[in-house]
Every structure is written in C-alpha cells, then in structure tokens.
Design a protein around this motif. Structure first.
Motif, PDB file in Angstrom:
ATOM      1  N   THR A   1      65.525  -0.061  78.976  1.00 25.47           N
ATOM      2  CA  THR A   1      66.129   0.108  77.643  1.00 25.47           C
ATOM      3  C   THR A   1      65.215   0.912  76.735  1.00 25.47           C
ATOM      4  OG1 THR A   1      67.277  -2.018  77.883  1.00 25.47           O
ATOM      5  CG2 THR A   1      67.102  -1.102  75.664  1.00 25.47           C
ATOM      6  N   ALA A   2      63.918   0.620  76.761  1.00 23.87           N
ATOM      7  CA  ALA A   2      62.963   1.343  75.915  1.00 23.87           C
ATOM      8  C   ALA A   2      62.934   2.828  76.265  1.00 23.87           C
ATOM      9  CB  ALA A   2      61.577   0.735  76.067  1.00 23.87           C
ATOM     10  N   ILE A   3      62.927   3.146  77.557  1.00 29.17           N
ATOM     11  CA  ILE A   3      62.929   4.559  77.968  1.00 29.17           C
ATOM     12  C   ILE A   3      64.207   5.242  77.501  1.00 29.17           C
ATOM     13  CG2 ILE A   3      62.986   6.117  79.946  1.00 29.17           C
ATOM     14  CD1 ILE A   3      61.211   4.162  81.434  1.00 29.17           C
ATOM     15  N   ALA A   4      65.358   4.568  77.665  1.00 29.94           N
ATOM     16  CA  ALA A   4      66.631   5.156  77.252  1.00 29.94           C
ATOM     17  C   ALA A   4      66.655   5.419  75.747  1.00 29.94           C
ATOM     18  CB  ALA A   4      67.785   4.233  77.650  1.00 29.94           C
ATOM     19  N   VAL A   5      66.167   4.459  74.959  1.00 32.61           N
ATOM     20  CA  VAL A   5      66.164   4.625  73.496  1.00 32.61           C
ATOM     21  C   VAL A   5      65.250   5.784  73.083  1.00 32.61           C
ATOM     22  CG1 VAL A   5      65.469   3.532  71.327  1.00 32.61           C
ATOM     23  CG2 VAL A   5      66.802   2.239  73.012  1.00 32.61           C
ATOM     24  N   LEU A   6      64.049   5.835  73.638  1.00 36.00           N
ATOM     25  CA  LEU A   6      63.131   6.932  73.317  1.00 36.00           C
ATOM     26  C   LEU A   6      63.720   8.284  73.732  1.00 36.00           C
ATOM     27  CD1 LEU A   6      59.727   5.364  74.420  1.00 36.00           C
ATOM     28  CD2 LEU A   6      60.437   5.898  72.082  1.00 36.00           C
ATOM     29  N   PHE A   7      64.329   8.311  74.914  1.00 33.87           N
ATOM     30  CA  PHE A   7      64.907   9.559  75.420  1.00 33.87           C
ATOM     31  C   PHE A   7      66.049  10.021  74.531  1.00 33.87           C
ATOM     32  CE2 PHE A   7      67.576  11.975  78.440  1.00 33.87           C
ATOM     33  CZ  PHE A   7      66.645  12.923  78.849  1.00 33.87           C
ATOM     34  N   ILE A   8      66.919   9.106  74.108  1.00 40.43           N
ATOM     35  CA  ILE A   8      68.044   9.478  73.249  1.00 40.43           C
ATOM     36  C   ILE A   8      67.571   9.928  71.872  1.00 40.43           C
ATOM     37  CG2 ILE A   8      70.053   8.545  72.023  1.00 40.43           C
ATOM     38  CD1 ILE A   8      70.510   6.712  74.476  1.00 40.43           C
ATOM     39  N   TYR A   9      66.651   9.167  71.291  1.00 42.14           N
ATOM     40  CA  TYR A   9      66.238   9.454  69.918  1.00 42.14           C
ATOM     41  C   TYR A   9      65.424  10.744  69.815  1.00 42.14           C
ATOM     42  CZ  TYR A   9      64.426   8.719  65.222  1.00 42.14           C
ATOM     43  OH  TYR A   9      64.102   8.900  63.906  1.00 42.14           O
ATOM     44  N   PHE A  10      64.469  10.921  70.731  1.00 40.36           N
ATOM     45  CA  PHE A  10      63.538  12.049  70.604  1.00 40.36           C
ATOM     46  C   PHE A  10      63.957  13.286  71.382  1.00 40.36           C
ATOM     47  CE2 PHE A  10      60.772   8.487  69.443  1.00 40.36           C
ATOM     48  CZ  PHE A  10      60.182   8.987  68.301  1.00 40.36           C
TER      49      PHE A  10
END
Length: 250
Positions: A237-246
């Motif tokens: 989840t953390a990787i997905a959120v960082l990937f989407i946001y940045f």
C-alpha cells in the motif's frame, strides 16, 4: 513575481524525487525479503539434502540454490527494466499514465491479496501457488542431488513467485531510471536489490547449521504468519500511494 519566489528550487525537486525513488526501492526490497516461497522451498531442500549428504556437500549445493535465486532475480529485473524503458521511455509522459495506473492498481490489488490470499486458509504456511506447482517444487526439493539441480530449483522458486514480485520489479526499474547518477550509483542499487532479498535464505541456512531442524523453522514461520500478511499489505500500500502521488499525480 511572488508566485515564482514561492516555487521550490529545481535542486529541491531533484533531491525530493531522489529520496522518493530511494524509499520506494527500499520498500520493494523489504517486500522481497518478507516473501515466503523461496525460504520455504529452501528449507525443504536443505532438510532433504542434510538427510542424504555430508555437511560439506549440503553446504555446497545449498549455496547453488541461493545463486540460482539471485540469477533468477537478476534476469527478471533486467526484463522488467526493458519493459519499463519501452513503456515510459525513461520519463513519465501524459500518454504513459495509463500504464502507470495499471501498475499502481496491481500494487493495491497485491496489498489486498497479501491479507486474504497469500497464505491458504487453515493451519500451516501453505502459500498461494497452485497445488500442482507446490507439489513439483516439493518433488524437485526431494530429488535435487547436484549443483545444477540446486541452481535450477532456486531459479524456479523465484519464477513461481512472479505474481507477487513482477509489479515490484517494474516499479523498481522505473524508480532507478528516475534517479540521477550524480546522487547515487544506480548499478550499486540494482545489485543491492538483487542480493538483499536473499538474506533470509542465508539466515535459514545458518539456522540449519546451528542445529535447528525443519520443524523448528516451520514453527517460527507459522507463528509469524499473520505478522507477515500485515507487513506485506502495508508495504504494498505504501509503495502504491507513493507511486501514485509522486509519479502519476505530480
């Protein structure tokens, strides 16, 4: 004029992008190190080998299992790098956001699957792979008798874990391409990404050499099963959120 003054300098954006990429790669390494298929197959292989061969021979052929796992990871990473290069041409562009959303969706799906599907229901640590595949791995672990057999078994166990690792390979490839060489040697980071996930195999090997048996190691895996589920889900989840946001929304 005031708007320009409030904008962060280019070096700040570059530094921020670097640390985001580094963070995503480190998180991907943690997932790779937490996955249970290769350590499980390795434990079976070591157990069967130690019952048939001397300690020296067992130690020798189990090293070739680890070498096979690392070679498999290197080949899969190389293929993923070329896939990412083909899809994104080193930089995100508006026309490539569709592929980026697919990757982000795959990561979020894996976060959910880690909770509900990674381990089969019931006691023990039976994993998500089809029963026939699990039986083949167990059969090869029983019958492997040479360095080449051990190498092939290590490589095969890495390939069987692809449903949970392929999105990680692609995301890591993208982030390494996004990094600037001046900040960090990307080749070194690639080597670390391939080597660090095999640390659990060395730890398992060390436990066997200290006198632990398969039952003890299996008992500790069962004890940590729920913790492993939660950690995998949170990191995906953390990787997905960082990937989407940045990477997608930036």
């Amino acid at each position: 004029m005031g708007t320009l003054e409030n904008q962060p300098p280019a070096c700040y954006n570059l530094t921020m992008s670097f640390f985001v990429s580094l963070g995503i790669v480190i998180l991907a390494m943690l997932i790779m190190a937490c996955l249970q298929l290769q350590p499980g197959v390795f434990s079976l292989f070591y157990h069967y080998a130690s019952g048939k061969y001397s300690k020296a021979r067992t130690s020798d052929i189990t090293l070739f299992f680890i070498l096979g796992a690392e070679t498999s990871a290197a080949c899969l990473f190389l293929c993923s790098y070329y896939i990412a290069d083909f899809l994104f041409l080193y930089k995100f562009r508006p026309e490539t956001s569709f592929f980026a959303w697919i990757i982000a969706g795959a990561l979020l799906a894996l976060a959910i699957m880690s909770i509900f599907c990674y381990f089969r229901p019931g006691p023990g640590t039976k994993l998500f792979i089809p029963r026939r595949c699990a039986q083949n791995l167990d059969s090869h672990a029983r019958t492997a008798s040479s360095r080449s057999d051990a190498f092939a078994l290590g490589a095969l166990s890495g390939i069987c874990e692809l449903p949970f690792t392929l999105p990680l390979y692609i995301v890591t490839s993208i982030e390494i391409m996004e990094m600037t060489v001046e900040f960090f040697p990307s080749n070194l980071l690639t080597i670390l990404y391939i080597v660090i996930p095999t640390i659990p195999l060395f730890i398992t090997r060390w436990k066997f050499q200290l006198g632990h048996n398969l039952a003890n190691i299996q008992r500790s895996r069962v004890k940590d099963k729920n913790f492993t589920r939660i950690i995998l889900s949170l990191i995906y989840t953390a990787i997905a959120v960082l990937f989407i946001y940045f990477r997608i929304l930036a």
